[in-house]
Design an enzyme around this catalytic site. Sequence first.
Site, PDB file in Angstrom:
ATOM      1  CD  GLU A 255      -2.375   2.049   2.007  1.00 46.74           C
ATOM      2  OE1 GLU A 255      -1.446   2.466   1.271  1.00 46.74           O
ATOM      3  OE2 GLU A 255      -2.947   0.977   1.859  1.00 46.74           O
ATOM      4  CB  CYS A 288       0.568  -0.430  -0.484  1.00 49.19           C
ATOM      5  SG  CYS A 288      -0.255  -1.131   0.967  1.00 49.19           S
TER       6      CYS A 288
END
Length: 484
Positions: A255, A288
């Site tokens: 990720e 994020c």
Amino acid sequence: MRERINIDGVSVSPDHFIGGKRVSSPETFETRCPFEWERKLADVSLGDAGIARQAVQAATDAFPAWAALSPKERAVYLHRLADLIEANRDALGLVECLDMAMLLESLQLRVISRAALNFRNYADLAIEYQERVWSSKGTKNRVIRMPAGPALIITPWNAPFMLSTWKCAPALAAGNTVILKPADWSPLSACLLGDLIAEADFPAGVFNIVQGGAELGNALTSDPDIKRISFTGSIPTARVIGRNAAENIVPFTAELGGKSALLVFEDADIDAAAKKAAGQYDDSGQVCMAGSRLIVQESVKARFLERFHAYTDQHVLGDSRKSETTVSAMIHPIHVERVLGFIDRARASGDEIVRGGKRWKEGANWVEPTLIVPKGNESEVVQNEVFGPVLTFQTFTDEAEGVALANSTVYGLSGIIYTGDAERAERVGRQVRGGTVWVNTFLVRDLTAPFGGIGVSGLGREGGHYALDFHSDLKTLQILEGSC
């Protein structure tokens, strides 16, 4: 073994946790408080290739017995650990606040409890798993999950405790042993986790924690005894890990952050959209999934900006322990300089700095909440992840143009859409490129849903049964019907 350190009344070991014991290294690295940078919190044991091998060996030795337990038997340990996390919520939150600068109130009221929920959720999901059973061509078939082996978990410096537990919980529930490597800018809450693992009486070697930098990480990711790697962090680091994983044919999830759009249509609740946009400065933009590209329909531009600036003006920069603070310090001076570099290059290239654009105080780790109107969609600040309190503002005239702008970067982690039209919500929600897309909300997470990115935002999916499948070797068992 090094002496434990007292951090505002919380006792923390600066050593690794391997095979159920504390293990020190001759070399150390320091960790400091982001909002009081002159304050050194600890000298932490610096892992090397030898520590990596020791941790992998401990996990390898512990694997057969842990894998042989049933999901219900493993769940006892996971629920016990969850109970201990809840019981130590205030201490965990305080240490993480000091080490990473996330707001203390948020940590103690929500984030640490989410970490406990991670262990409960995956323990229960593993128990609830129903093997697929069917008949085909005269055989009876079953799909069986088998534990894969030692799993390596590498986590980032933002929200380190919650993200560590989010990744470690499914690995353990699936029957794997774990080596956790937290980021070296915020390792201390993981150090505390080692104490709770010991108190929860996990078998030695099932859950190991090691601290360090590139040497440790490279040794761990290239070790042939590692059978799964789950990573959250930067794209360059993911490429190195991916090459190491490929060498040993090891499944790997990554990720890698995003550059998500917050797309606002003229039929939206403009006040709600503007408030949510101003909220993207939370944690100094070190999130994020943040909607860092504001893309607003031209017809409501003025109304949106008026409300956005009003909400942004309400932000308070300061000490993360204080309840009135809404924007925390950034993690490290190196990262501050990186973010300021983006702003300086944007200014030099002709992008318009609408607000902010500089350090809040000389020598401090805050950058003012910044809004930039780029001269074009190709601007660096639009196309690359800044990971700081920097948003861009663009407008569009019709739906097709808005979707095109939303999908105009190489990233694809998430997206946010504001609209009052149910058909548009469904239509545009399907078109916006991202692993998760929210409509009229943000950061609402169902732990059973898949999570991950598209494009350079990541590889693979975690969450729910998707994570348990990743941490398992799936076997199809076929038995000839009537033969036994």
